[in-house]
Structures are given as structure tokens and as C-alpha cells.
Scaffold this motif. Sequence first.
Motif, PDB file in Angstrom:
ATOM      1  N   LEU A 121       8.142   6.551   2.966  1.00  0.00           N
ATOM      2  CA  LEU A 121       7.449   5.979   1.748  1.00  0.00           C
ATOM      3  C   LEU A 121       5.988   5.516   1.593  1.00  0.00           C
ATOM      4  O   LEU A 121       5.399   5.871   0.712  1.00  0.00           O
ATOM      5  CB  LEU A 121       8.368   4.425   1.363  1.00  0.00           C
ATOM      6  N   VAL A 122       5.561   5.064   2.814  1.00  0.00           N
ATOM      7  CA  VAL A 122       4.073   4.635   2.717  1.00  0.00           C
ATOM      8  C   VAL A 122       3.277   5.840   2.769  1.00  0.00           C
ATOM      9  O   VAL A 122       2.169   5.922   1.950  1.00  0.00           O
ATOM     10  CB  VAL A 122       3.716   3.962   4.148  1.00  0.00           C
ATOM     11  N   GLN A 123       3.671   6.782   3.412  1.00  0.00           N
ATOM     12  CA  GLN A 123       2.695   8.006   3.041  1.00  0.00           C
ATOM     13  C   GLN A 123       2.939   9.113   2.009  1.00  0.00           C
ATOM     14  O   GLN A 123       1.748   9.176   1.645  1.00  0.00           O
ATOM     15  CB  GLN A 123       3.394   9.264   4.454  1.00  0.00           C
ATOM     16  N   GLY A 124       3.824   8.764   1.461  1.00  0.00           N
ATOM     17  CA  GLY A 124       4.056   9.335   0.231  1.00  0.00           C
ATOM     18  C   GLY A 124       3.294   8.508  -1.037  1.00  0.00           C
ATOM     19  O   GLY A 124       2.852   9.135  -2.150  1.00  0.00           O
ATOM     20  N   ALA A 125       3.166   7.013  -0.688  1.00  0.00           N
ATOM     21  CA  ALA A 125       2.545   6.362  -1.794  1.00  0.00           C
ATOM     22  C   ALA A 125       1.030   6.190  -1.591  1.00  0.00           C
ATOM     23  O   ALA A 125       0.498   6.034  -2.788  1.00  0.00           O
ATOM     24  CB  ALA A 125       3.265   5.043  -1.735  1.00  0.00           C
ATOM     25  N   ASN A 126       0.626   6.469  -0.490  1.00  0.00           N
ATOM     26  CA  ASN A 126      -0.757   6.188  -0.208  1.00  0.00           C
ATOM     27  C   ASN A 126      -1.513   7.578  -0.518  1.00  0.00           C
ATOM     28  O   ASN A 126      -1.889   8.295   0.248  1.00  0.00           O
ATOM     29  CB  ASN A 126      -1.055   5.540   1.133  1.00  0.00           C
ATOM     30  N   THR A 127      -1.737   7.753  -1.782  1.00  0.00           N
ATOM     31  CA  THR A 127      -2.570   8.906  -2.259  1.00  0.00           C
ATOM     32  C   THR A 127      -3.747   8.645  -2.732  1.00  0.00           C
ATOM     33  O   THR A 127      -3.991   8.066  -3.684  1.00  0.00           O
ATOM     34  CB  THR A 127      -1.792   9.846  -3.277  1.00  0.00           C
ATOM     35  N   GLY A 128      -4.778   8.602  -1.740  1.00  0.00           N
ATOM     36  CA  GLY A 128      -6.167   8.165  -2.021  1.00  0.00           C
ATOM     37  C   GLY A 128      -6.583   6.924  -1.563  1.00  0.00           C
ATOM     38  O   GLY A 128      -7.647   6.472  -1.547  1.00  0.00           O
TER      39      GLY A 128
END
Length: 260
Positions: A121-128
Motif C-alpha cells: 500500500l505504501v509503495q503504491g500510494a507514494n507516487t512522487g
Amino acid sequence: MTTTFPAPASASGPVGTPAAAEQVRGGRAWRGFGLLGPRRGRHELAAEQLELLGLPVGDDGVVIGTDAQGTPAVLGLFRPTPFDVVLVGGAWTAQVLALRTVGMGARVAVESGRQPLWTPLVQGANTGQQSITLHAVGRVPPQGPSVHSPVLVIRDCGVRPPHGRVTVAPWQAVVTLLPYPGPTTERLMTHADVVGVQRVSPDEARQIGRTMNLTPADVEALPGLPDGVTLWCTRSSRTYVTTQPTDPEAGLLGTARRMD
């Protein structure tokens, strides 16, 4: 509707009369209100017309699903006063809440002993930008919440969570996620502003029912709640909410589930 201020004590007539205008021509302004503005018609409604107004009141917050009538259910997490939430249920619902919180421009800090569960979830949400941060239990640093940068702290620390370093504060809400009721659940629920309960056993339902003053019908319903359905309640009110993932949420988190 019009808010009407009383005339100052020195005025010899109501607003808009020659006497009031004479005060302005004489160079005297209303104390606290400045010079009189242009004389226009008031924006007023008769009492029988008030029901025609459709003003959104209290609908600011995170949409957590829909209620029994299909109306969007909103959880107002961010306030100028501390706000504490307890969720007895699965991490899936807490993760949807985290994503939707980020979507409204707030930051999320997750404190968890199950870091592999939260890492995708953290990797997918932190875009930029770092919208969601993941921390070990007891390692959440101060978040610096403000009205312009509110924060949601999700505590996924097991059935007996330790005292957190970061607690509820103005513009910083805390959601304590409990997989099932435990020895500290009654205390946590008693001090919470709102409690969410997903499917539990009949014995657990009776325990929660006593703590939250639930009706017998609600206690009976809790063991049979479908995945994705949560009873959100206080000691005086309650509503059942169904959370359906959006396509991006389903792609990242999968379908609704009670157990992780």
C-alpha cells in the motif's frame, strides 16, 4: 438570509435612513463596521421558504462507504479538536481509509507490527511524494499536524496496543485497529469518539454491545456481517456502512475482506 446588526447607540434611525446617512456625510463611521455600503435589497427568505434551501452541513471528511439508504457515509476525521477512532475489524478497511485520506490531501502515518502487510500500500500510494509513511511499533515521529496539513495515524499494533508516542491532537486523528476484542478493548472504546465494528463472534458481540450500549438487534447482527460492512457507532447513535473499493483500490488491495 440576512444577518442584521443592531444600530449603534448614537444613531437616530435604522440602517439606510437619512439619519444614518447623515452620520457618514459628517465623517463619522460605524465603530467596527466602517462606512456604510451601497443600499441594495436584502437577501431574505420568508420562513415558509427555508425548507427550499439545500445546504450541505457536516459532510466534510472521508467517504467510508454508503449507508443502508445508499447515501454516502462520511467520517469527519480532521478537526480543530482531537479525534480518536477504534476499528475492530480487518486491515483492508483501514487501508481503504488510508488511501481515501491521502486522496483528500492529508498525510497518513502507519504504525504496525505487520509491515509486510502494509508495504504494498505504501509503495503504491507514494507516487512522487511521501503521502503514507510506515513505522515500527513505538517509532512514529512527531507529525506536525496543522489545519493546512492534517494527519491520520493508523495504529495496527495487535489486540493489546501499547501507549503510542504520537497521540490524538488538533488536526491529527488516530485510528486504532484491533483484529478482535481483547483485554484493553473496553477502555479504548470508552475513550473513543467513534467505534467501528466488523464481523465478530457472538461472545465478542455481547461484550461490545455492553460497552457501546448497542441494541439486542445490533448485537445479534454483528456475527453475521458480510465482508466490507462495518457498524460505526457511538454510545448514542449507530449506522451500518458498506465499503466498496474503487477500481484503483481493488487493483491495489483486492476485494473486501474481514480477515488478513
